[in-house]
Scaffold this motif. Structure first.
Motif, mmCIF file in Angstrom:
data_model
loop_
_atom_site.group_PDB
_atom_site.id
_atom_site.type_symbol
_atom_site.label_atom_id
_atom_site.label_comp_id
_atom_site.label_asym_id
_atom_site.label_seq_id
_atom_site.Cartn_x
_atom_site.Cartn_y
_atom_site.Cartn_z
ATOM 1 N N UNK A 54 0.861 -1.182 0.000
ATOM 2 C CA UNK A 54 0.000 0.000 0.000
ATOM 3 C C UNK A 54 0.896 1.231 0.000
ATOM 4 N N UNK A 55 0.698 2.104 -0.954
ATOM 5 C CA UNK A 55 1.504 3.322 -1.055
ATOM 6 C C UNK A 55 0.656 4.495 -0.575
ATOM 7 N N UNK A 56 0.997 5.004 0.612
ATOM 8 C CA UNK A 56 0.238 6.091 1.229
ATOM 9 C C UNK A 56 -0.461 5.621 2.486
ATOM 10 N N UNK A 57 -0.243 6.347 3.583
ATOM 11 C CA UNK A 57 -0.831 5.954 4.868
ATOM 12 C C UNK A 57 -1.821 6.989 5.373
ATOM 13 N N UNK A 58 -2.661 7.482 4.461
ATOM 14 C CA UNK A 58 -3.792 8.304 4.861
ATOM 15 C C UNK A 58 -5.005 7.428 5.097
ATOM 16 N N UNK A 59 -6.192 8.023 5.044
ATOM 17 C CA UNK A 59 -7.397 7.252 5.286
ATOM 18 C C UNK A 59 -7.593 6.114 4.308
ATOM 19 N N UNK A 60 -7.385 6.375 3.014
ATOM 20 C CA UNK A 60 -7.576 5.332 2.012
ATOM 21 C C UNK A 60 -6.562 4.214 2.176
ATOM 22 N N UNK A 61 -5.288 4.582 2.380
ATOM 23 C CA UNK A 61 -4.240 3.575 2.512
ATOM 24 C C UNK A 61 -4.401 2.710 3.738
ATOM 25 N N UNK A 62 -4.726 3.323 4.872
ATOM 26 C CA UNK A 62 -4.896 2.548 6.098
ATOM 27 C C UNK A 62 -6.155 1.685 6.045
ATOM 28 N N UNK A 63 -7.200 2.204 5.397
ATOM 29 C CA UNK A 63 -8.399 1.395 5.205
ATOM 30 C C UNK A 63 -8.072 0.166 4.357
ATOM 31 N N UNK A 64 -7.282 0.366 3.295
ATOM 32 C CA UNK A 64 -6.864 -0.751 2.448
ATOM 33 C C UNK A 64 -6.002 -1.736 3.231
ATOM 34 N N UNK A 65 -5.126 -1.213 4.085
ATOM 35 C CA UNK A 65 -4.243 -2.084 4.864
ATOM 36 C C UNK A 65 -5.033 -2.963 5.829
ATOM 37 N N UNK A 66 -6.021 -2.369 6.503
ATOM 38 C CA UNK A 66 -6.851 -3.162 7.414
ATOM 39 C C UNK A 66 -7.645 -4.202 6.643
ATOM 40 N N UNK A 67 -8.236 -3.776 5.535
ATOM 41 C CA UNK A 67 -9.058 -4.682 4.743
ATOM 42 C C UNK A 67 -8.241 -5.831 4.175
ATOM 43 N N UNK A 68 -7.071 -5.527 3.622
ATOM 44 C CA UNK A 68 -6.226 -6.576 3.044
ATOM 45 C C UNK A 68 -5.736 -7.544 4.112
ATOM 46 N N UNK A 69 -5.318 -6.998 5.242
ATOM 47 C CA UNK A 69 -4.769 -7.855 6.296
ATOM 48 C C UNK A 69 -5.839 -8.709 6.954
ATOM 49 N N UNK A 70 -7.057 -8.186 7.088
ATOM 50 C CA UNK A 70 -8.114 -9.008 7.681
ATOM 51 C C UNK A 70 -8.594 -10.076 6.711
ATOM 52 N N UNK A 71 -8.202 -9.922 5.446
ATOM 53 C CA UNK A 71 -8.499 -10.950 4.450
ATOM 54 C C UNK A 71 -7.313 -11.880 4.211
ATOM 55 N N UNK A 72 -6.370 -11.879 5.153
ATOM 56 C CA UNK A 72 -5.310 -12.868 5.153
ATOM 57 C C UNK A 72 -4.040 -12.511 4.421
ATOM 58 N N UNK A 73 -3.934 -11.290 3.895
ATOM 59 C CA UNK A 73 -2.740 -10.910 3.139
ATOM 60 C C UNK A 73 -1.672 -10.326 4.057
ATOM 61 N N UNK A 74 -0.410 -10.556 3.686
ATOM 62 C CA UNK A 74 0.675 -9.818 4.333
ATOM 63 C C UNK A 74 0.721 -8.435 3.690
#
Length: 536
Positions: A54-74
């Motif tokens: 994920x490139x960018x740690x604003x709202x969109x990036x952190x939302x993507x990070x939570x979503x991806x990680x809760x779906x089993x991705x590193x």
């Protein structure tokens, strides 16, 4: 500190509180304190392999990070700035959503009904618009037949207003993806630690009473909750770490070349990449290059965006074949502080007056209309006037108010005449303006076409703060589909490449509805993260 998570939970300072709801992007908080939570420290990023970058740690990036990680991705998140948050951190955190429970106490009146009926009468521009009108008409007929006096709303009505506010340029499918997912995303945010103020209001440019906020009235609450959850899920977050270019193999995006916190060039190989770097409001050259609508978007116009909003992701995406859309549409936020203080960005209990002490615009209008109206006033300056009613509503502590008044950030008067003197406007004009506004509140109608009404301005003391417009949101960016996949010029998804938030275009059209930016970032961030994890 290299590679250190330096999330700053902004204190509910006087300015932050003063700008509740409209956008705390308008004024940096005068003080900020580190979170009381333990800081997570890591070494500078090295060459790595990961499922999702994920490139960018604003709202969109952190939302993507939570979503991806809760779906089993590193997950690895890289952020070029020294703190997380982007524009979401600076925002007032307004989150527009249809919410039957939260909106139940808001009553429907004739002016609001007229607003619905006006948009339902618009001649459809295409089949998607026609279907949207038909859907809303059916819902509205059912609402009228029910006899309810609570506010009418639905995801489709939110979509129709968003489409209309953007002059029918926005992509209906993308808009509906946004509005049909806001309530579920709001609940998902609650599950992931966000706490909401129960009162639903109307922020500047929101057009309808559907703006929710966190208890602190700050986008920092989203960043705190999402970053905490992302790290609990195992995501690694690197600050002072800048993505320079994307890697691509046989048309598939496979990672990025990155400058780490030590200044070294490293490579992250990823199965999927989510671009979430934000817009380009802080890039003057880029603004000037794409602007076709405003007289001047050069150095003479400030921005309330964070300094990292320089369009990096758009440039990186374009280099791998991404199509761009709506780049010429750049929004000005009317409420950029001049005096430095303020009560709130809600329009329900406020009026805007110029240096002559007169109203000049419908305060619940579109942001582009409000901005142009302000630019047309003397010195491009105007005042927002509130009274004790709004103070009580947003619950600003008296010591914060006193500080702003003493510091010259906020003008106060026990009478209208005293307020006018402190503002430097003609007292006779201001008195007549407030009297006329009171009559308009009683009639629920005025010469400017306002439809959002609160209380009369007759509950002293009175307060005013001065503002001017500033560059606020860039509506254009990477072209995406409803799965948050980035598209090329042929309309085909670029394999392994997703995007969310202000780096994308196609949703808001010519003008973004106030309170739609945060849900846009978080809804599409959530979608992008899940699809990136699934390599969809």
């Amino acid at each position: 500190m290299k590679g250190t998570k330096k999330l700053l939970c902004l204190t509910l300072s006087l300015v932050l509180m003063g700008m509740t709801a409209c956008s705390t992007q308008n004024t940096p908080a005068p003080s900020a304190e580190p979170s009381g939570d333990p800081q997570t420290t890591s070494a500078a990023l090295q060459d790595s392999d990961v499922d999702v970058l994920v490139i960018g740690a604003g709202g969109a990036g952190l939302s993507a990070a939570v979503s991806a990680s809760e779906n089993g991705a590193s997950v690895i998140v890289v952020e070029k700035m020294s703190i997380m948050g982007g524009n979401t951190l600076r925002s007032g955190g307004a989150f527009n959503s249809y919410d039957p429970e939260g909106q139940a106490s808001t009553k429907m009146d004739d002016s609001l009904k007229a607003t619905v009926e006006k948009l339902l009468a618009v001649e459809p521009i295409n089949d998607a618009h026609k279907q949207l009108i038909e859907d809303v008409q059916k819902q509205y007929d059912e609402y009228l037949a029910s006899g309810s006096d609570s506010l009418f709303d639905s995801p489709e009505w939110h979509a129709l207003q968003t489409l209309d506010a953007g002059d029918y340029i926005g992509n209906v499918d993308l808009i509906l993806t946004l509005t049909r997912n806001t309530l579920d995303t709001k609940k998902w945010l609650t599950t992931n630690g966000t706490v909401w103020d129960p009162t639903i209001r109307t922020v500047i440019g929101a057009l309808w009473n559907r703006s929710a906020q966190t208890t602190n009235g700050s986008g920092a609450d989203f960043i705190q909750a999402l970053s905490t959850q992302a790290e609990k899920n195992g995501a690694q977050i690197y600050l002072d770490t800048k993505a320079e270019s994307l890697l691509q193999e046989d048309g598939k995006v496979t990672g990025a070349t990155i400058t780490n916190a030590d200044g070294q060039t490293v490579t992250v190989n990823a199965k999927s990449v989510v671009m979430a770097t934000g817009g380009f409001a802080a890039n003057v050259d880029m603004r000037v290059e794409y602007n076709t609508e405003w007289a001047d978007l050069g150095e003479s116009i400030a921005t309330n965006n964070h300094p990292g909003a320089t369009g990096d992701g758009i440039v990186m995406g374009k280099a791998v074949g991404a199509d761009l859309v709506d780049m010429q549409w750049i929004q000005l936020m009317p409420l950029f502080p001049v005096s430095g203080g303020g009560i709130s960005g809600y329009v329900n209990n406020a009026i805007y007056v110029n240096k002559e002490g007169q109203r000049y615009v419908n305060e619940d209008n579109r942001r582009d209309v409000l901005a142009q109206g302000a630019l047309n006033q003397t010195d491009k300056l105007f005042f927002v006037i509130n009274d004790q009613t709004e103070i009580d509503s947003v619950q600003i502590p008296q010591d914060k108010l006193d500080y702003m008044v003493e510091a010259g950030m906020l003008f106060k008067g026990e009478t209208v005449e005293e307020l006018a003197e402190n503002m430097g406007v003609p007292a006779e004009n201001l008195k007549k303006t407030i009297e006329d506004y009171g009559k308009a509140v009683d009639a629920q109608k005025d010469e400017f076409g306002r439809s959002t009404w609160g209380a009369r301005l007759d509950n002293p003391p009175y307060y005013a703060a001065s503002y001017t417009p500033a560059v606020h949101h860039t509506m254009g960016g990477l072209k995406i589909n409803t799965e948050a996949q980035v598209l090329n010029a042929a309309g085909e998804a670029i394999p392994g490449f997703y995007a969310a938030g202000e780096v994308t275009g196609g949703i808001h059209g010519t003008n973004r509805v106030g309170g739609n930016a945060v849900p846009d970032a978080l809804v599409f961030g959530k979608i992008a993260g899940a699809n990136a994890a699934a390599q969809k």
